[in-house]
Design a protein around this motif. Sequence first.
Motif, mmCIF file in Angstrom:
data_model
loop_
_atom_site.group_PDB
_atom_site.id
_atom_site.type_symbol
_atom_site.label_atom_id
_atom_site.label_comp_id
_atom_site.label_asym_id
_atom_site.label_seq_id
_atom_site.Cartn_x
_atom_site.Cartn_y
_atom_site.Cartn_z
ATOM 1 N N LEU A 138 -100.394 64.927 -6.498
ATOM 2 C CA LEU A 138 -101.369 64.191 -6.781
ATOM 3 C C LEU A 138 -102.553 64.274 -5.588
ATOM 4 O O LEU A 138 -103.613 64.030 -5.620
ATOM 5 N N LEU A 139 -101.724 64.176 -4.396
ATOM 6 C CA LEU A 139 -102.819 64.304 -3.124
ATOM 7 C C LEU A 139 -103.665 65.726 -2.987
ATOM 8 O O LEU A 139 -104.877 65.624 -2.858
ATOM 9 N N ARG A 140 -102.938 66.501 -3.444
ATOM 10 C CA ARG A 140 -103.539 67.959 -3.489
ATOM 11 C C ARG A 140 -104.664 68.057 -4.462
ATOM 12 O O ARG A 140 -105.780 68.691 -4.549
ATOM 13 N N LEU B 144 -105.332 57.120 -3.350
ATOM 14 C CA LEU B 144 -105.942 57.911 -4.114
ATOM 15 C C LEU B 144 -107.092 57.100 -5.002
ATOM 16 O O LEU B 144 -108.390 57.586 -4.634
ATOM 17 N N ALA B 145 -106.744 56.083 -5.620
ATOM 18 C CA ALA B 145 -108.062 55.138 -6.189
ATOM 19 C C ALA B 145 -108.951 54.691 -5.174
ATOM 20 O O ALA B 145 -110.034 54.474 -5.453
ATOM 21 N N VAL C 13 -112.169 63.162 4.365
ATOM 22 C CA VAL C 13 -110.757 63.823 4.977
ATOM 23 C C VAL C 13 -109.860 62.599 5.024
ATOM 24 O O VAL C 13 -110.362 61.474 5.253
ATOM 25 N N LEU C 14 -108.751 62.870 4.196
ATOM 26 C CA LEU C 14 -107.519 61.959 4.630
ATOM 27 C C LEU C 14 -106.603 62.257 5.714
ATOM 28 O O LEU C 14 -105.807 63.346 5.224
ATOM 29 N N ALA D 127 -106.408 65.499 -5.727
ATOM 30 C CA ALA D 127 -107.666 64.397 -5.554
ATOM 31 C C ALA D 127 -108.869 64.906 -4.874
ATOM 32 O O ALA D 127 -108.719 65.927 -4.155
ATOM 33 N N PRO D 128 -109.819 64.076 -5.235
ATOM 34 C CA PRO D 128 -111.151 64.637 -4.447
ATOM 35 C C PRO D 128 -111.017 64.261 -3.108
ATOM 36 O O PRO D 128 -111.923 63.163 -2.742
ATOM 37 N N LEU D 129 -110.336 64.720 -2.153
ATOM 38 C CA LEU D 129 -110.343 64.668 -0.957
ATOM 39 C C LEU D 129 -109.655 65.771 0.172
ATOM 40 O O LEU D 129 -109.186 66.630 -0.529
ATOM 41 N N TYR D 130 -109.869 65.791 1.272
ATOM 42 C CA TYR D 130 -109.301 66.815 2.106
ATOM 43 C C TYR D 130 -108.107 66.309 2.672
ATOM 44 O O TYR D 130 -108.220 65.575 3.919
ATOM 45 N N PRO D 131 -106.957 66.691 2.390
ATOM 46 C CA PRO D 131 -105.784 66.046 3.089
ATOM 47 C C PRO D 131 -105.480 66.938 4.350
ATOM 48 O O PRO D 131 -105.503 68.082 4.542
ATOM 49 N N VAL D 132 -105.282 66.282 5.612
ATOM 50 C CA VAL D 132 -104.974 66.721 6.911
ATOM 51 C C VAL D 132 -103.696 66.066 7.314
ATOM 52 O O VAL D 132 -103.675 64.853 7.507
#
Length: 335
Positions: free
Chosen positions: A149-151, A126-127, A136-137, A153-158
């Motif tokens: 925390l993943l949801r 995350l950091a 995208v992660l 975070a400033p990212l798109y979880p796939v």
Amino acid sequence: MPGTPGPRRPGAIRTALLCAVTAAGLYGCSSPGEQETPSPPSPTGPSPSASPIARSPFTGLPARPAQVLAVKIDNVPAARPATGLGTADLVYVEQVEGGVTRLLAVYSAHLPERIGPVRSARESDLALLRPFGRPVLAYSGAQSALNPLLRAAPLYPVTESSTPAAFRRDPGRAAPHNLYLLPERALAAEPDAGRAKDIGFRFGSAPPDGRAVNVTTVRYPAARYTFTWSAPDRAWRVAMDGRTARSTDTGPLTPETVVIQYVTVRPSGFRDRFGSVSPYTETVGSGSALVLRDGRAHEARWNRPTADAGTAFTTPAGTPLNFARGQVWVVLAPR
């Protein structure tokens, strides 16, 4: 638009191909930290070659701005060889439970047909990914306590459960080392993902100092990485636990720059499914580093003041330390 598929070639051949004149002057081979000689003014007005040169902030090579895809890749012995790893712009090595390691590969300029084997995310990711904007992660899953925390975070979880069309299982490999990502489908599922941006790297001529080195080894509690300089490739050949590291689609792994970044690795508040405490790798702060490029080792300092900031690498005197253009490996080594 996402990066385009394309094979990755080792060392000097790969760099020469990517530095060829293409797209009617759209690309060039300068990079952050380098100066290009300006073209003389045209009597009829600016020529197309006077436009800014598009280059990757991750490799310093010519590249169109494209979405960023980060993928967690398994690399215990049973998971090797990986697929799609030679095409990555940037590869991070992180310690996980049991003293083994896992890779976080970052793609933008080029996409292979598939990537894997894909494994689970960790809190450290995350950091580590914050300077990339909103990438995208892709990962196979995570501990239930880490999912919020993943949801957030400033990212798109796939994941396989959220985007099943972006994953395939290889029937010829045993689980859990048989999950592979189809990267174009992953990026198509998240069209708003961020594009490549500056994360602090600088590319250009090497510092005048540094010592000649042929082989450098980094040890983890239960893993070992060796980087051997290959003059014909103009790159470093990677070995894991004493064996040549390869990607099934591109052959031996040959990054042009290897950064050994010494960091604090401490226990996190999370455990894996067997009850082992997950390590947390601290990538915000400062410390020492060793930068390998062009057959030489350069002592360095790293500094990242906040989670949103990129990581700056400097010489001991405080001037920016340029990387060689090409694939970069950052080995997050315990202090």
